[in-house]
Design a protein around this motif. Structure first.
Motif, mmCIF file in Angstrom:
data_model
loop_
_atom_site.group_PDB
_atom_site.id
_atom_site.type_symbol
_atom_site.label_atom_id
_atom_site.label_comp_id
_atom_site.label_asym_id
_atom_site.label_seq_id
_atom_site.Cartn_x
_atom_site.Cartn_y
_atom_site.Cartn_z
ATOM 1 N N ASP A 1 61.826 49.899 68.734
ATOM 2 C CA ASP A 1 60.361 49.877 68.775
ATOM 3 C C ASP A 1 59.779 51.092 69.474
ATOM 4 O OD1 ASP A 1 57.921 47.930 68.280
ATOM 5 O OD2 ASP A 1 57.645 48.908 70.217
ATOM 6 N N SER B 1 57.519 53.967 67.827
ATOM 7 C CA SER B 1 56.172 54.311 68.301
ATOM 8 C C SER B 1 56.045 55.816 68.418
ATOM 9 C CB SER B 1 55.900 53.678 69.661
ATOM 10 O OG SER B 1 55.998 52.289 69.595
ATOM 11 N N LYS B 2 57.076 56.407 68.968
ATOM 12 C CA LYS B 2 57.061 57.854 69.150
ATOM 13 C C LYS B 2 57.061 58.574 67.791
ATOM 14 C CE LYS B 2 59.083 61.568 71.783
ATOM 15 N NZ LYS B 2 60.321 62.170 72.244
ATOM 16 N N ARG C 1 55.844 57.395 64.991
ATOM 17 C CA ARG C 1 54.503 57.279 64.394
ATOM 18 C C ARG C 1 53.544 58.265 65.045
ATOM 19 N NH1 ARG C 1 55.396 51.397 64.633
ATOM 20 N NH2 ARG C 1 54.348 51.388 66.652
ATOM 21 N N ASN C 2 53.732 58.397 66.356
ATOM 22 C CA ASN C 2 52.831 59.265 67.107
ATOM 23 C C ASN C 2 53.025 60.744 66.755
ATOM 24 O OD1 ASN C 2 52.519 60.707 70.207
ATOM 25 N ND2 ASN C 2 50.830 59.486 69.373
ATOM 26 N N PHE D 1 48.041 58.629 60.240
ATOM 27 C CA PHE D 1 47.494 57.567 59.402
ATOM 28 C C PHE D 1 46.003 57.774 59.182
ATOM 29 C CE2 PHE D 1 51.263 55.132 60.677
ATOM 30 C CZ PHE D 1 51.579 54.493 59.480
ATOM 31 N N GLN E 1 37.445 54.079 67.297
ATOM 32 C CA GLN E 1 37.015 53.204 68.397
ATOM 33 C C GLN E 1 35.536 53.466 68.666
ATOM 34 O OE1 GLN E 1 38.996 50.802 69.331
ATOM 35 N NE2 GLN E 1 40.371 51.763 67.840
ATOM 36 N N GLU F 1 36.762 62.103 71.576
ATOM 37 C CA GLU F 1 37.640 61.208 72.345
ATOM 38 C C GLU F 1 38.561 60.423 71.417
ATOM 39 O OE1 GLU F 1 34.696 60.418 76.165
ATOM 40 O OE2 GLU F 1 34.527 59.150 74.375
ATOM 41 N N ILE G 1 42.953 60.483 71.414
ATOM 42 C CA ILE G 1 43.811 59.323 71.714
ATOM 43 C C ILE G 1 45.295 59.531 71.375
ATOM 44 C CG2 ILE G 1 44.228 56.870 71.131
ATOM 45 C CD1 ILE G 1 41.982 57.081 73.041
ATOM 46 N N PRO G 2 45.635 59.959 70.160
ATOM 47 C CA PRO G 2 47.070 60.113 69.865
ATOM 48 C C PRO G 2 47.738 61.141 70.783
ATOM 49 C CG PRO G 2 45.752 60.274 67.865
ATOM 50 C CD PRO G 2 44.803 60.304 69.002
ATOM 51 N N LEU H 1 46.861 61.666 73.892
ATOM 52 C CA LEU H 1 47.055 61.019 75.194
ATOM 53 C C LEU H 1 48.300 60.134 75.163
ATOM 54 C CD1 LEU H 1 43.371 60.104 76.202
ATOM 55 C CD2 LEU H 1 44.739 62.107 76.849
ATOM 56 N N PHE H 2 48.484 59.437 74.018
ATOM 57 C CA PHE H 2 49.704 58.626 73.896
ATOM 58 C C PHE H 2 50.937 59.513 73.915
ATOM 59 C CE2 PHE H 2 46.995 55.249 71.671
ATOM 60 C CZ PHE H 2 46.930 54.464 72.821
ATOM 61 N N ILE I 1 49.981 64.333 76.410
ATOM 62 C CA ILE I 1 49.380 65.658 76.556
ATOM 63 C C ILE I 1 48.243 65.579 77.576
ATOM 64 C CG2 ILE I 1 48.002 67.415 75.333
ATOM 65 C CD1 ILE I 1 49.718 66.639 72.831
ATOM 66 N N PRO J 1 44.798 65.725 79.315
ATOM 67 C CA PRO J 1 43.476 65.502 78.721
ATOM 68 C C PRO J 1 42.721 66.801 78.425
ATOM 69 C CG PRO J 1 43.829 63.982 80.516
ATOM 70 C CD PRO J 1 45.004 64.910 80.520
ATOM 71 N N ARG K 1 41.871 62.980 63.728
ATOM 72 C CA ARG K 1 42.705 62.202 64.632
ATOM 73 C C ARG K 1 44.144 62.130 64.124
ATOM 74 N NH1 ARG K 1 41.278 55.973 65.418
ATOM 75 N NH2 ARG K 1 41.952 55.974 63.240
#
Ligand code: ATP
Ligand code: MG
Lengths: 226, 649
Positions: free
Chosen positions: A78, A82-83, A85-86, A91, A99, A106, A110-111, A113-114, A117, A119, A158
């Motif tokens: 998992d 996740s990594k 996908r990131n 997508f 959001q 912003e 998000i991706p 930040l996940f 990297i 900010p 994004r």
């Protein structure tokens, strides 16, 4: 010769609905090179989204392999998934899925930040990406202040945040007017050509289909035509 | 994603949907505010009550005043005073730091008119105290020097005034049976025209104040009588004529042997208040030892020079004029003599007359004596009860000076107690007592005033090393034969304080649980409402850890905002209602303990503005911790959300 970026081998997905066993995807195999695009077309319920989710590592197949950059992602844990996908996938959704409490830039951050990297760096990059989809003046807007086409372009920005190798879009133009749809498709085209990203787009629209180099038709979970 | 970014994201979400967020924030905010208010004000109340009732110098609770009460029996039954052996015994008790004999000055009528404006206070019992013990009561110097005001440690229990309210009547009858129960007593007291009111004082204002104190002279005669009836008491206002004739009678009686004008004129000295002895259990006023000796010498020699030359006949000695007795060893008040002077005489003659029945008679005497003792005890008890609850104070040595003649008809002996109208306490009068026969042999005038006068030490000061050992020391004192009853409300108050703290703690815990449940429910709601967001985040690369972090920090953000706003709310509430609280607290304290206990200070609004920072921090910290723990469950739930399902349109 360009390298195979995506290899799908005998991919199958069954859903158990009580006792009934629904075959959503049945032995699908195909491949896609880097820098190439592909359209998936087919009737509703034929298994298009199911296929795309499996390629994107959102779901696990009942059978078969999805080999991306020589790695079978169906075997990833998992956390690795996740990594993946990131880092590797971008997508783009039919309903944009931004959001609402975040400003355009912003959302794009998000991706990143996940990905861990910083900010400040992420913001810089988000601004560049937004500029590249032609919305530099909208970066401080909230999603509800944007039109559908604009939202989708932000969503594309994004999806490109972490320089993915593959861009997956499930009916990205279904909710857009003709002009906006055209705009989105142009961006996809540019990405494919400029950055060597492999783009897979699901669509119902045969006209849109024509613009893609590869097209696969799906019917009842099977590829009916390549 | 790190904590700060997740926190920032959480805050953005809260900020974005302010309306919705408020639903969450307000209840927690209110609870936090309430806790801040309640715990702060509870602490303030405790503090105020504490400093009103007890000394701000906590050390005074480490002092026990062991006083041998004047026994009411005939003077030959028991020794008064303590000895060095007693001190040694007490010093050996565990946790007793030190103990010393202290000496009461046998001076009646000690008054000050200028300690409180327009009010006269009486000093109950005056003691000499050495520098070492004085430190417990004061940081100031306790040195006596002739040409500056004499340092004095006043006793707060002497700060009361007697208030009369006759409601336009001249006589008020109150029914109260002997051995009345609490409510009956309360009832009687509320009807009584005579009330004792504690004078409230500001410690800091009193300390450093220069006052004058008068020693000796004659007391003002009571302007009313209190008599026992078959069903209770009757209070009657004396008419001006009655009062005048009493004063005249006193003057005539005293003028027989004294220069009345001179003897009625008290000695006056100037003092500076350096300390206040405070606490229910404290009765003593202290002056420096050196001055104590000087004072008693002045007091006695003054009396000698006030005589007019006539000799007091033996028949009047001790039945009419009361003073001090000197038995060749110690000089002390003749309080026992007052009570039993008349009785002793009558019994004495009876014994002589009925020589043949002597044994039987002695038994009878003993019985009567013990009966009289019993009765005295009861009277003392009743009066001290009344004093406690607002009745007239015991006028030592004379609860008998209230005026009623208690007739005791026992067998064939009729005993009358002397009353104030026919008994006169003469300042400084000293009788010689034959220590072998216990008979008064005449006036004693030959003290050598260059020598220390042989006063009796009827008290021991016991210093406990720590107030927490007080109970143990009191109990050990009793097992060692020093019957000591701890009248200090210290222990009870500690209990009250503890209960109040427990109540606040329980309330806090209940609030905490409610808050936790509230957060749990809301978190679960966040998760179910946030499924789509979770799915999208997962799709764009959030790990399960990221999702967990996001949700926990979202909850923590809510909690943090709520706590901050709640603390702010609580603090403003403390400010807003301190005014209200101060009034009701003042009323509460005045109407309860204030009637019987001298309050050391007035309450001000500022007393209720203090915040219980400790509690606020503990509460906030615990709440955040609880939020963290509680949010683990729903955030775990959030990680299980399948991205595929969440993003399905
Ligand atoms: N979680 C699920 N449980 C059970 N059946 C499912 C599930 N997800 C999809 N299916 C079924 O699998 C089949 C394929 O669904 P899928 O979403 O891939 O269709 P689609 O081609 O994307 O259709 P559309 O064009 O309407 O989006 C459908 O019959 C659908 O009902
Ligand atoms: Mg679909």
């Amino acid at each position: 010769m360009s390298q195979k970026r995506i290899i799908v081998e005998n991919l199958a997905k069954n859903y158990k609905n009580g006792r009934a066993n629904l075959v959503a995807l049945d032995n699908v195999s195909f491949s896609l090179n880097e820098g190439e695009d592909m359209a998936i077309i087919g009737p509703s319920g034929s298994g298009k989204t199911t296929l795309l989710n499996l390629i994107g590592g959102l779901d696990r197949p009942t059978k078969g392999k999805v080999i991306i950059n020589n790695q079978d992602i169906t075997r990833l844990k998992d956390k690795e998934l996740s990594k993946f996908r990131n880092q590797t996938i971008g997508f783009v959704f039919q309903f944009f899925n931004l959001q609402e409490y975040l400003k355009a830039y912003e959302n794009v951050m998000i991706p990143m930040l996940f990905a861990g990297i910083k900010p400040s760096k992420a913001k810089e990059k988000a601004e560049k990406l937004i500029e590249s989809v032609g919305l530099a003046d909208r970066e401080n807007y909230y999603p509800r202040q944007l039109s559908g086409g604009e939202m989708q372009r932000i969503a594309i920005a994004r999806s490109l945040a972490n320089d993915p190798k593959i861009l997956l879009a499930d009916e990205p133009t279904a909710n857009l007017d003709k002009e906006s749809a055209q705009n989105v498709l142009e961006i996809f085209d540019r990405i494919t050509k400029d950055s060597g990203v492999s783009v897979i787009v699901i669509t119902h629209d045969p006209n849109i289909c024509k613009k893609f180099k590869n097209i696969i038709h799906i019917r009842d979970g099977k590829i009916s035509k390549k | 994603m790190n904590i700060f970014q997740a926190q920032k994201l959480g805050l953005k979400k809260i900020k974005f949907s302010k309306g919705k967020s408020l639903f969450l924030v307000i209840p927690i905010c209110l609870m936090v505010g309430l806790i801040v208010l309640a715990s702060s004000e509870a602490q303030n109340l405790i503090k105020v009550a504490h400093s009103s009732i007890f000394s701000p110098i906590e050390g005074q609770n480490e002092i026990l005043e062991l006083t041998k009460v004047n026994n009411m029996g005939p003077r030959d039954t028991e020794e008064t005073g303590f000895s060095d052996t007693d001190v040694d015994t007490i010093t050996d008790i565990e946790n007793v730091e030190k103990s010393s004999l202290v000496t009461e000055l046998p001076i009646e009528e000690i008054r000050s008119n200028d300690t409180f404006d327009g009010k006269t206070i009486s000093v109950g019992s005056l003691y000499g105290l050495d520098e070492e013990y004085a430190k417990i009561y004061t940081n100031e110097s306790f040195d006596y020097s002739e040409d500056s005001p004499i340092p004095i440690i006043l006793n707060a229990n002497d700060f009361y005034e007697i208030h009369e309210n006759w409601q336009g009547q001249t006589s008020i009858e109150i029914s109260m049976t002997r051995g009345a129960d609490e409510t009956e007593l309360e009832n009687a007291i509320s009807q009584s025209p005579i009330n004792v009111r504690a004078l409230s004082y500001d410690r800091d204002e009193l300390i450093g104040k220069v006052i004058t104190i008068q020693f000796g002279g004659f007391s003002e005669l009571s302007d009313y009588t209190q008599d026992r009836t078959s069903s209770g008491f009757v209070y009657t206002v004396k008419t001006q004529e009655e009062l005048n004739s009493e004063i005249e009678a006193r003057k005539d009686a005293i003028s027989l042997y004294w220069d009345y004008d001179k003897i009625s004129m008290p000695l006056t000295y100037e003092f500076i208040i350096v300390g206040i002895s405070e606490g229910e259990d404290k009765t003593k006023t202290f002056v420096p030892l050196e001055f104590a000796q000087k004072l008693i010498q002045d007091y006695l020699s003054y009396e000698i020079t006030a005589r007019n030359g006539s000799e007091i006949p033996e028949s009047e000695m001790n039945s009419t004029y009361i003073g001090l007795v000197y038995d060749g060893v110690t000089l002390e008040s003749d309080t026992t003599g007052i009570m039993f002077a008349g009785m002793r005489k009558e019994m004495g003659s009876q014994v002589e007359e009925q020589f043949s029945e002597i044994n039987e008679q002695i038994e009878e005497q003993n019985r009567q004596i013990s009966e009289a003792n019993e009765q005295n005890k009861q009277i003392v008890e009743e009066f001290s009860n009344e004093r406690r609850a607002g009745g007239p104070p015991p006028q030592m040595p004379g609860m008998i000076s209230i005026g009623s003649v208690e007739s005791l008809n026992a067998g064939n002996i009729n005993v009358s107690f002397p009353t104030s109208t026919d008994t006169f306490n003469i300042p400084g009068l000293v009788y010689a007592k034959d220590s072998s026969t216990n008979e008064l042999t005449g006036e004693y005038t030959s003290f050598d005033f260059t020598q220390e006068l042989p006063l009796i030490s009827n008290s021991i000061l016991v210093k406990i090393n720590d107030v927490s050992n007080r109970e143990q020391v009191v109990s050990d004192l009793n097992t060692n034969g020093f019957s000591f009853q701890d009248y200090s409300k210290y222990k009870q108050f500690e209990k009250l304080e503890k209960y109040l703290k427990i109540a606040i703690d329980v309330a806090s815990i209940i609030f905490m649980v409610i808050t936790a449940l509230f957060i749990l429910i809301n978190m679960a709601k966040f998760v179910s409402e946030g499924r789509k967001e979770i799915g999208i985040f997962r799709a764009i690369g959030a790990s399960k850890g990221d999702i967990r972090l996001l949700f926990i920090l979202q909850s923590l953000s809510y909690a943090l905002i709520s706590i901050l706003l709640g603390a702010l709310l609580g603090i403003s509430a403390v400010w807003a209602i301190s005014n209200l609280i101060v009034n009701s607290a003042q009323n509460l304290i005045n109407s309860t303990i204030g009637e019987t206990i001298v309050l050391s200070s007035n309450i001000s609004q500022a007393d209720f503005l203090n915040l219980n920072y400790q509690m606020i921090l503990i509460y906030a910290g615990t709440l955040l911790l609880v939020t963290l723990i509680v949010s683990l469950i729903p955030s775990g739930q959030a990680t299980k959300v399948s991205p595929v399902e969440a993003i399905r349109n």
